[in-house]
Scaffold this active site. Structure first.
Site, PDB file in Angstrom:
ATOM      1  N   HIS A 168     -10.700  -4.177   4.392  1.00 58.76           N
ATOM      2  CA  HIS A 168     -10.740  -3.252   3.262  1.00 58.76           C
ATOM      3  C   HIS A 168      -9.316  -2.873   2.848  1.00 58.76           C
ATOM      4  CE1 HIS A 168     -12.875  -0.223   0.836  1.00 58.76           C
ATOM      5  NE2 HIS A 168     -11.805   0.521   1.031  1.00 58.76           N
ATOM      6  N   SER A 222     -13.037  -0.167  -4.141  1.00 53.45           N
ATOM      7  CA  SER A 222     -13.730   0.773  -3.268  1.00 53.45           C
ATOM      8  C   SER A 222     -14.440   1.851  -4.090  1.00 53.45           C
ATOM      9  CB  SER A 222     -12.730   1.365  -2.273  1.00 53.45           C
ATOM     10  OG  SER A 222     -13.360   2.044  -1.230  1.00 53.45           O
ATOM     11  N   ASP A 254     -15.126  -5.553   6.632  1.00 55.62           N
ATOM     12  CA  ASP A 254     -15.153  -4.301   5.868  1.00 55.62           C
ATOM     13  C   ASP A 254     -16.539  -3.677   5.988  1.00 55.62           C
ATOM     14  OD1 ASP A 254     -15.050  -2.253   3.993  1.00 55.62           O
ATOM     15  OD2 ASP A 254     -14.367  -3.521   2.348  1.00 55.62           O
TER      16      ASP A 254
END
Length: 349
Positions: free
Chosen positions: A314, A194, A284
């Site tokens: 995610h 991320s 996501d």
């Protein structure tokens, strides 16, 4: 309202959670409910079950009303996931050029192993090396590498570009001191999930001595525009569009979001970026910008393996200890890292 882990002893919560995820798939389906289908994909029963458990516990999103509450929420969630690989891993603190870091060394790993410099996720605002401890242990053991995980400065106390500056500083330290850490100076990867994937990508673009490999889990790569996946998956799948706005606003001013240190996708020249394994999750909001980055790498003839784990959400890297699809996805990523570092070019002379 108090959360489940504040009422029930953590050991009980862990046993319940492990028991639920160990149930036969038909039973898990009964608990999770009807299959979720969206954008041509079907959410895995493991991901759907995790979202159900999160709703029961009250933790449904990354952000919160305050930064402190968000940080406490992410730290509390690690109580659910204490499992570590069976192989022991030694750790020690490292001062990486003034940036705090932690070095992971699996038991029995020979000197001269490859090294992964890892940046944790959390939207540049939450998370730390403890919230991603199990991720680093897994990668160290299953990829047969040392891992140096970086405690870069967080916003809003330290807004952009503090995080990418720290990421570059720590990476440069790793390059200069790999031998002292028992690692091979000619086999150094960067990785992250991320926001950490964003920082790893920034290092891959800007470092003078480019990494030898990049391992990017659902990376944030472009803060300047909204892509379709944010509209399709922006609610109900853990990371929300609201979370992304919250993190971005705490991290970086709008007028600076097109800079390469914030949006590596927008770099004019991506030639020289290392060979890359980039994995996205089908459900996501970050999916599309991660895949757009992979396509741009291909335009510059960078070897890139793009993998969409189409039935996951995610954050799946942090949930590998629940087994099932989460562990399968992490096993694939660790295998890609091991192959990329052990089979790739090693001569820097």
């Amino acid at each position: 309202m108090a959360s489940l882990v504040e009422i029930v002893p953590s050991s009980v919560v862990v046993q319940v959670l492990r028991g639920v995820f160990a149930l036969p798939e038909p039973v898990k389906r009964l608990i999770a409910g009807k299959p979720v289908r969206l954008d041509g994909h079907r959410l895995s029963v493991d991901a759907q079950l995790l979202l159900t458990m999160m709703r029961l516990e009250g933790e449904q999103r990354l952000g919160a009303d305050t930064v402190e509450e968000a940080r406490q929420g992410l730290a509390r969630s690690t109580v659910y996931l204490p499992k570590v690989p069976a192989r022991p891993v030694a750790t020690r603190k490292v001062d990486a050029g003034g940036v705090p870091a932690r070095l992971y060394t699996p038991k029995g790993l020979a000197d001269g192993s490859p090294l992964l410099v890892f940046y944790h996720g959390g939207g540049w605002v939450v998370g730390d090396i403890d919230t991603h401890d199990t991720v680093c242990r897994y990668l160290a053991v299953h990829a047969e590498v040392r891992v140096l995980t970086v405690e870069y400065r967080l916003a809003p106390e330290h807004p952009y570009p503090a995080a990418p500056d720290d990421a570059l500083t720590a990476y440069e330290y790793a390059v200069a001191h790999a031998g002292e850490m028992g690692a091979d100076p000619s086999a150094i990867a960067v990785g992250g999930d991320s926001a950490g994937g964003n920082l790893a990508a920034v290092v891959g673009v800007l470092a003078e001595r480019r990494p030898d490999f990049a391992l990017l889990f659902y990376p944030a790569t472009d803060m300047s525009v909204r892509r379709r996946s944010r509209e399709v998956f922006g609610e109900g799948f853990y990371l929300t569009d609201e979370d992304m706005v919250w993190c971005s606003d705490h991290y970086c001013r709008v007028e600076r979001r097109a800079e390469v240190k914030a949006s590596p996708l927008l770099a004019e020249d991506l030639s020289g970026f290392p060979a890359t394994y980039l994995v996205t999750a089908g459900f996501d909001p970050l999916r599309d910008e991660g895949e757009a980055f992979a396509r741009r790498l291909e335009e510059f003839a960078v070897p890139v393996a793009l993998r969409r784990q189409e039935d996951l959400i995610h954050g799946f890297a942090n949930t590998w200890s629940l087994g099932g699809r989460f562990r399968e996805a992490m096993s694939e990523a660790a295998g890609a890292l091991r192959t990329g570092l052990y089979a790739g070019p090693r001569d820097r002379s």
